[in-house]
Design an enzyme around this catalytic site. Structure first.
Site, short mmCIF file in Angstrom:
data_model
loop_
_atom_site.label_atom_id
_atom_site.label_comp_id
_atom_site.label_asym_id
_atom_site.label_seq_id
_atom_site.Cartn_x
_atom_site.Cartn_y
_atom_site.Cartn_z
N THR A 132 0.86 -1.19 0.00
CA THR A 132 0.00 0.00 0.00
C THR A 132 0.89 1.23 0.00
O THR A 132 1.88 1.31 0.72
CB THR A 132 -0.94 0.01 1.22
N PHE A 159 1.12 5.06 0.84
CA PHE A 159 0.49 6.09 1.68
C PHE A 159 1.08 7.44 1.31
O PHE A 159 2.27 7.53 0.96
CB PHE A 159 0.79 5.83 3.16
O1 LIG Z 1 -7.26 -0.76 8.18
C1 LIG Z 1 -6.07 -0.44 8.24
O2 LIG Z 1 -5.25 -0.99 8.97
C2 LIG Z 1 -5.62 0.65 7.38
O3 LIG Z 1 -4.60 1.23 7.64
C3 LIG Z 1 -6.44 0.97 6.16
C4 LIG Z 1 -5.99 0.23 4.90
C5 LIG Z 1 -6.68 0.93 3.67
O4 LIG Z 1 -7.50 1.80 3.81
O5 LIG Z 1 -6.34 0.51 2.55
C6 LIG Z 1 -4.54 0.38 4.72
C7 LIG Z 1 -3.77 -0.60 4.23
C8 LIG Z 1 -4.31 -1.90 3.80
O6 LIG Z 1 -4.32 -1.81 2.39
C9 LIG Z 1 -5.69 -2.12 4.28
C10 LIG Z 1 -6.41 -1.15 4.87
#
Ligand SMILES: O=C(O)C(=O)C[C@]1(C(=O)O)C=C[C@@H](O)C=C1
Length: 390
Positions: free
Chosen positions: A273, A275
């Site tokens: 992911t 950010f």
């Molecule tokens: O729920 C979490 O732990 C988050 O940080 C959110 C979140 C997102 O919104 O995509 C962040 C990373 C992962 O891809 C899954 C969930």
């Protein structure tokens, strides 16, 4: 590279880099005249670059048109605080500490153990993390000076874009000042002593459930969405139901006392992911390391314009790394009246583009000058050091 402050809107600087020959402007029209449009967009914009950094004391305050009293009142509020604002950020501001030695406060969506908190700690290892109920609250925490920065998921290698954060970026006048990639290792977490066979229900953030679609279908579990992955782990731990599990991280399992029944349950082993980090102040563009620039724009005419926009980068050997389109909700249908062929209606879009160049580079400045010639709206969301690690 000079950064000039033209106004302050909702506590954020509207900046420009006027040396380029490109005036501070919105969609190719004189900025000052267009402040009314800017106000309507409820955002601030950074447009095009200048070469040497000068302080802004000699800048005259904006002069609204005399007939618009409301605007005049608002503008006088914008300009009087210019000197009391903190400076734009430099790469040195990537430290976990403020200049006064206190820890940087970083807002994230979720509760302790969420991947977003991992992202905040990866970007600022000694920061103070501040949990927020939702993405919007994280944006607001920065705007209200409750925290220094917020970290928000924007893109995932399996599930794709987090659209909500694209929309919020436009609605709020914050600047992207960094990015961080997090390796997301989703685990199946259950109460201590529970086996996989006992599970019936699974809780997690909708993005996490999507990323584990195949595994969860094989296990035949009923999906329940939660605010964040760590929040799901917290619920499973506090409710104590043996048939309930959570999809969350190993760190969340440790925090909430759950068992890791299986690791890496996402559909693709590599699950990353991206950010972004947002702040009230923009980062001064430099060339000391690889930089990325994020912009959002729209066009008056149809699809050929997007082709033209991408050619602007191609012509200058600039690689774009991401394009995302989002609907212009306030003007859903464009109507083209061609009396011979009938009336065509199609959706209107905003395009978000990330490209690999710094606004301190002449090629990036000229690319944006070029885009300004035909974009009806253009805003630089931020110019920031690229995360070159995984
Ligand atoms: O729920 C979490 O732990 C988050 O940080 C959110 C979140 C997102 O919104 O995509 C962040 C990373 C992962 O891809 C899954 C969930």
């Amino acid at each position: 590279m000079a950064l000039r402050v033209d106004a302050v809107v909702w506590g954020c600087r509207v900046v420009s880099y006027p040396d380029l020959g490109a005036r501070p402007c919105l969609g190719g029209v004189n900025f000052r005249r267009d402040l009314r449009r800017l106000w309507k967009w409820r955002c601030c914009c950074d447009v095009l670059g200048e070469r040497d950094i000068k302080p802004v004391e000699d800048e005259k305050p904006l002069k609204p048109e005399a007939d618009d009293e409301t605007l005049q009142n608002k503008l006088s509020g914008f300009n009087k605080d210019l000197n009391s604002l903190s400076k734009p950020l430099s790469p040195a501001d990537l430290s976990s500490f403020q200049s006064n030695g206190s820890k940087v406060r970083v807002a994230y969506q979720g509760v302790p153990g969420a991947y977003s908190e991992d992202a905040a700690l990866k970007a600022y290892p000694k920061c103070e993390t501040v949990p927020c109920d939702d993405y919007e609250a994280a944006f607001e925490a920065v705007e209200l000076w409750l925290v220094d920065k917020a970290v928000l998921p924007i893109d995932n290698s399996v599930g794709g874009s987090i659209h909500r954060n694209y929309d919020l970026l436009l609605r709020h006048g914050l600047h992207i000042v960094g990015e961080v990639h997090v390796d997301v290792n989703h685990c199946l977490l259950g109460l201590p002593g529970v086996t996989k066979e006992e599970l019936r229900r699974i809780l997690s953030h909708p993005q996490a459930l999507n990323q584990c679609e195949e595994t969860l279908s094989k296990l035949g579990l009923v999906r329940i969405s939660a605010n964040d992955t760590a929040g799901a782990a917290q619920i499973v731990a506090s409710e104590g139901a043996r048939d309930k599990a959570a999809v969350a991280s190993v760190r969340a399992a440790a925090i909430y006392g759950l068992n890791v029944l299986e690791e890496r349950i996402q559909d693709h082993h590599d699950n990353i992911t991206r950010f972004i980090i947002v702040a009230r102040e923009p980062m001064i563009p430099a060339t000391d390391r690889p930089y990325k620039t994020s912009i959002v724009l729209s066009f008056e005419e149809g699809s050929g314009m997007l082709f033209k926009a991408l050619a602007v980068f191609e012509l200058r050997d600039i690689e774009w790394t991401k394009i995302e389109s989002r609907p212009q909700r306030k003007r859903p249908l464009r109507i083209v009246d061609d009396s011979n062929k009938g009336t065509a209606k199609y959706f209107d879009y905003l395009f978000y583009i990330d490209f690999q160049a710094s606004m301190a580079e002449p090629r990036a400045q000229s690319a944006l000058s070029h885009l300004q010639e035909f974009a009806t709206f253009l805003r630089v969301l931020g110019c920031y050091p690229m995360d070159t690690h995984r």
